[in-house]
Write a protein that holds these residues in place. Sequence first.
Motif, PDB file in Angstrom:
ATOM      1  N   GLY A 255       0.808  -1.212   0.000  1.00 43.16           N
ATOM      2  CA  GLY A 255       0.000   0.000   0.000  1.00 43.16           C
ATOM      3  C   GLY A 255       0.838   1.257   0.000  1.00 43.16           C
ATOM      4  N   GLN A 256       2.016   1.182   0.625  1.00 39.88           N
ATOM      5  CA  GLN A 256       2.913   2.338   0.673  1.00 39.88           C
ATOM      6  C   GLN A 256       3.757   2.478  -0.597  1.00 39.88           C
ATOM      7  OE1 GLN A 256       5.212   1.524   4.205  1.00 39.88           O
ATOM      8  NE2 GLN A 256       3.394   1.561   5.542  1.00 39.88           N
ATOM      9  N   ALA A 257       3.801   1.414  -1.404  1.00 35.41           N
ATOM     10  CA  ALA A 257       4.679   1.396  -2.577  1.00 35.41           C
ATOM     11  C   ALA A 257       3.995   1.871  -3.852  1.00 35.41           C
ATOM     12  CB  ALA A 257       5.225  -0.017  -2.789  1.00 35.41           C
ATOM     13  N   CYS A 258       2.793   2.423  -3.730  1.00 28.40           N
ATOM     14  CA  CYS A 258       2.091   2.879  -4.931  1.00 28.40           C
ATOM     15  C   CYS A 258       1.551   4.289  -4.728  1.00 28.40           C
ATOM     16  CB  CYS A 258       0.971   1.903  -5.288  1.00 28.40           C
ATOM     17  SG  CYS A 258      -0.252   1.647  -3.979  1.00 28.40           S
ATOM     18  N   GLU A 259       1.328   4.960  -5.849  1.00 30.24           N
ATOM     19  CA  GLU A 259       0.773   6.319  -5.850  1.00 30.24           C
ATOM     20  C   GLU A 259      -0.399   6.362  -6.811  1.00 30.24           C
ATOM     21  OE1 GLU A 259       1.506   8.791  -3.940  1.00 30.24           O
ATOM     22  OE2 GLU A 259       3.218   7.882  -2.922  1.00 30.24           O
ATOM     23  N   PRO A 260      -1.500   5.692  -6.485  1.00 32.30           N
ATOM     24  CA  PRO A 260      -2.630   5.625  -7.409  1.00 32.30           C
ATOM     25  C   PRO A 260      -3.288   6.982  -7.610  1.00 32.30           C
ATOM     26  CG  PRO A 260      -3.236   4.732  -5.275  1.00 32.30           C
ATOM     27  CD  PRO A 260      -1.764   4.986  -5.213  1.00 32.30           C
ATOM     28  N   VAL A 261      -3.964   7.121  -8.738  1.00 29.38           N
ATOM     29  CA  VAL A 261      -4.658   8.356  -9.088  1.00 29.38           C
ATOM     30  C   VAL A 261      -6.152   8.153  -8.884  1.00 29.38           C
ATOM     31  CG1 VAL A 261      -5.158   9.980 -10.955  1.00 29.38           C
ATOM     32  CG2 VAL A 261      -2.878   8.952 -10.763  1.00 29.38           C
ATOM     33  N   ALA A 262      -6.791   9.105  -8.231  1.00 32.75           N
ATOM     34  CA  ALA A 262      -8.236   9.036  -8.046  1.00 32.75           C
ATOM     35  C   ALA A 262      -8.946   9.188  -9.387  1.00 32.75           C
ATOM     36  CB  ALA A 262      -8.694  10.121  -7.079  1.00 32.75           C
ATOM     37  N   ASP A 263      -9.954   8.373  -9.615  1.00 34.23           N
ATOM     38  CA  ASP A 263     -10.736   8.430 -10.847  1.00 34.23           C
ATOM     39  C   ASP A 263     -12.116   7.848 -10.541  1.00 34.23           C
ATOM     40  OD1 ASP A 263     -10.498   5.632 -10.846  1.00 34.23           O
ATOM     41  OD2 ASP A 263      -8.865   5.620 -12.306  1.00 34.23           O
ATOM     42  N   PRO A 264     -13.001   7.723 -11.549  1.00 35.63           N
ATOM     43  CA  PRO A 264     -14.340   7.188 -11.267  1.00 35.63           C
ATOM     44  C   PRO A 264     -14.342   5.795 -10.652  1.00 35.63           C
ATOM     45  CG  PRO A 264     -14.349   8.322 -13.372  1.00 35.63           C
ATOM     46  CD  PRO A 264     -12.927   8.270 -12.923  1.00 35.63           C
ATOM     47  N   ARG A 265     -13.211   5.069 -10.761  1.00 33.46           N
ATOM     48  CA  ARG A 265     -13.156   3.728 -10.179  1.00 33.46           C
ATOM     49  C   ARG A 265     -12.913   3.754  -8.674  1.00 33.46           C
ATOM     50  NH1 ARG A 265     -10.578   2.685 -15.298  1.00 33.46           N
ATOM     51  NH2 ARG A 265     -11.639   0.989 -16.410  1.00 33.46           N
ATOM     52  N   GLY A 266     -12.381   4.862  -8.162  1.00 34.81           N
ATOM     53  CA  GLY A 266     -12.125   4.906  -6.729  1.00 34.81           C
ATOM     54  C   GLY A 266     -11.140   5.985  -6.345  1.00 34.81           C
ATOM     55  N   THR A 267     -11.080   6.282  -5.066  1.00 31.06           N
ATOM     56  CA  THR A 267     -10.146   7.265  -4.549  1.00 31.06           C
ATOM     57  C   THR A 267      -8.748   6.661  -4.446  1.00 31.06           C
ATOM     58  OG1 THR A 267     -10.516   6.647  -2.244  1.00 31.06           O
ATOM     59  CG2 THR A 267     -12.009   8.307  -3.201  1.00 31.06           C
ATOM     60  N   ALA A 268      -7.771   7.513  -4.287  1.00 35.38           N
ATOM     61  CA  ALA A 268      -6.399   7.025  -4.116  1.00 35.38           C
ATOM     62  C   ALA A 268      -6.284   6.186  -2.848  1.00 35.38           C
ATOM     63  CB  ALA A 268      -5.425   8.200  -4.076  1.00 35.38           C
ATOM     64  N   ALA A 269      -6.945   6.617  -1.776  1.00 40.85           N
ATOM     65  CA  ALA A 269      -6.883   5.863  -0.518  1.00 40.85           C
ATOM     66  C   ALA A 269      -7.500   4.479  -0.678  1.00 40.85           C
ATOM     67  CB  ALA A 269      -7.600   6.640   0.585  1.00 40.85           C
ATOM     68  N   TYR A 270      -8.607   4.409  -1.383  1.00 41.08           N
ATOM     69  CA  TYR A 270      -9.260   3.119  -1.614  1.00 41.08           C
ATOM     70  C   TYR A 270      -8.348   2.183  -2.399  1.00 41.08           C
ATOM     71  CZ  TYR A 270     -12.613  -0.234  -3.602  1.00 41.08           C
ATOM     72  OH  TYR A 270     -13.264  -1.371  -4.004  1.00 41.08           O
ATOM     73  N   LYS A 271      -7.679   2.708  -3.406  1.00 37.03           N
ATOM     74  CA  LYS A 271      -6.801   1.867  -4.224  1.00 37.03           C
ATOM     75  C   LYS A 271      -5.580   1.404  -3.430  1.00 37.03           C
ATOM     76  CE  LYS A 271      -8.235   3.926  -8.611  1.00 37.03           C
ATOM     77  NZ  LYS A 271      -7.788   4.633  -9.837  1.00 37.03           N
ATOM     78  N   ARG A 272      -5.057   2.258  -2.564  1.00 38.90           N
ATOM     79  CA  ARG A 272      -3.950   1.814  -1.699  1.00 38.90           C
ATOM     80  C   ARG A 272      -4.428   0.692  -0.777  1.00 38.90           C
ATOM     81  NH1 ARG A 272      -3.059   7.396  -0.962  1.00 38.90           N
ATOM     82  NH2 ARG A 272      -1.307   8.183  -2.194  1.00 38.90           N
ATOM     83  N   HIS A 273      -5.634   0.851  -0.250  1.00 35.02           N
ATOM     84  CA  HIS A 273      -6.203  -0.197   0.597  1.00 35.02           C
ATOM     85  C   HIS A 273      -6.318  -1.507  -0.172  1.00 35.02           C
ATOM     86  CE1 HIS A 273      -8.917  -2.314   3.311  1.00 35.02           C
ATOM     87  NE2 HIS A 273      -9.763  -2.475   2.311  1.00 35.02           N
ATOM     88  N   LEU A 274      -6.770  -1.442  -1.429  1.00 40.51           N
ATOM     89  CA  LEU A 274      -6.874  -2.653  -2.244  1.00 40.51           C
ATOM     90  C   LEU A 274      -5.499  -3.260  -2.501  1.00 40.51           C
ATOM     91  CD1 LEU A 274      -9.568  -1.735  -4.930  1.00 40.51           C
ATOM     92  CD2 LEU A 274      -9.834  -3.200  -2.910  1.00 40.51           C
ATOM     93  N   ALA A 275      -4.502  -2.424  -2.778  1.00 43.32           N
ATOM     94  CA  ALA A 275      -3.148  -2.946  -2.999  1.00 43.32           C
ATOM     95  C   ALA A 275      -2.676  -3.728  -1.783  1.00 43.32           C
ATOM     96  CB  ALA A 275      -2.188  -1.794  -3.303  1.00 43.32           C
ATOM     97  N   ASP A 276      -2.958  -3.210  -0.602  1.00 47.84           N
ATOM     98  CA  ASP A 276      -2.615  -3.883   0.654  1.00 47.84           C
ATOM     99  C   ASP A 276      -3.353  -5.219   0.761  1.00 47.84           C
ATOM    100  OD1 ASP A 276      -2.633  -4.752   3.352  1.00 47.84           O
ATOM    101  OD2 ASP A 276      -2.592  -2.717   4.139  1.00 47.84           O
TER     102      ASP A 276
END
Length: 297
Positions: A255-276
């Motif tokens: 989760g700490q190793a990515c910098e996702p971009v918020a878009d209609p699929r989800g927020t950056a925080a949500y995507k970091r949570h998914l990566a984790d």
Amino acid sequence: MQVPGLFEYERAADVADAIALLDRLGDEARVVAGGHSLLPMMKLRLANPEYLIDINDLVDELGYILVASDAVRIGAMVRHRQMLESDDLAKVFPIFRDAERVIADPVVRNRGTIGGSLCQADPAEDLTTVCSVVGAVCVIRGPTGVREVPMDEFLVGPYETAVRSNEILVEVRVPRTPPEHPGSSAYSKVERRVGDWAIAAAGAALWLDEDRIGGASVGLTAVEPDAERVAAIGDFLRGQPITEETFHRAGELAGQACEPVADPRGTAAYKRHLADELTVRSLRTAADRAVVPRTEA
């Protein structure tokens, strides 16, 4: 109605013919097999090749899956459906079947190829992550001979690979761990609907050294991962006990190793949570498969 620009069409008879055509036609030529990524880009005028070289007749040369004791060799013209249905492949690298189950739909899986997926180099492409996780080597052939390029060097950037304009990817080679070190792999993905691009996905491969992790690799899809920090997760896992605590710490690092971009699929925080969470899930599944070998993925 969106239509592509004008282009000329050539059909290659074999690999040598495809390379000769690419060499003669130059930078404005593109290879097409399934075409499920290239053709939509052409309709949107995001790609405007002057020539299309159809390589579907190369399936007799490049449509193989060969499982040997030291490596698995997958020809670049192997369709997604072949990888999904190959029990031999799933027994040694179940991560491929995991990914193929969630790639697009039957129409795409029937025509799309592993070579096309890798050469598209889309950051949200599942097989790119899969091949990185298992340490695949890409075999590239051109007018001057054959080159073997590891996946971390094959991917130059988004939609850009190490394949030169007069070369063609002919094979993906995946090394196997020695039999005395049982290992396995897994892939987990979250999508908005079946067959969609990933909101986030994670793959993991590991091998065991008695009751500890002898070596491991993790990969992330669609979340703007930092390559060095993702590689460091494997360094962390080496020598660790096979426990939920170990997996959850690896997930935190993902989760700490990515910098996702918020878009209609989800927020950056949500995507970091998914990566984790998906990293934990993939590591847990891979470890379970390694400890209790399965006859079918």
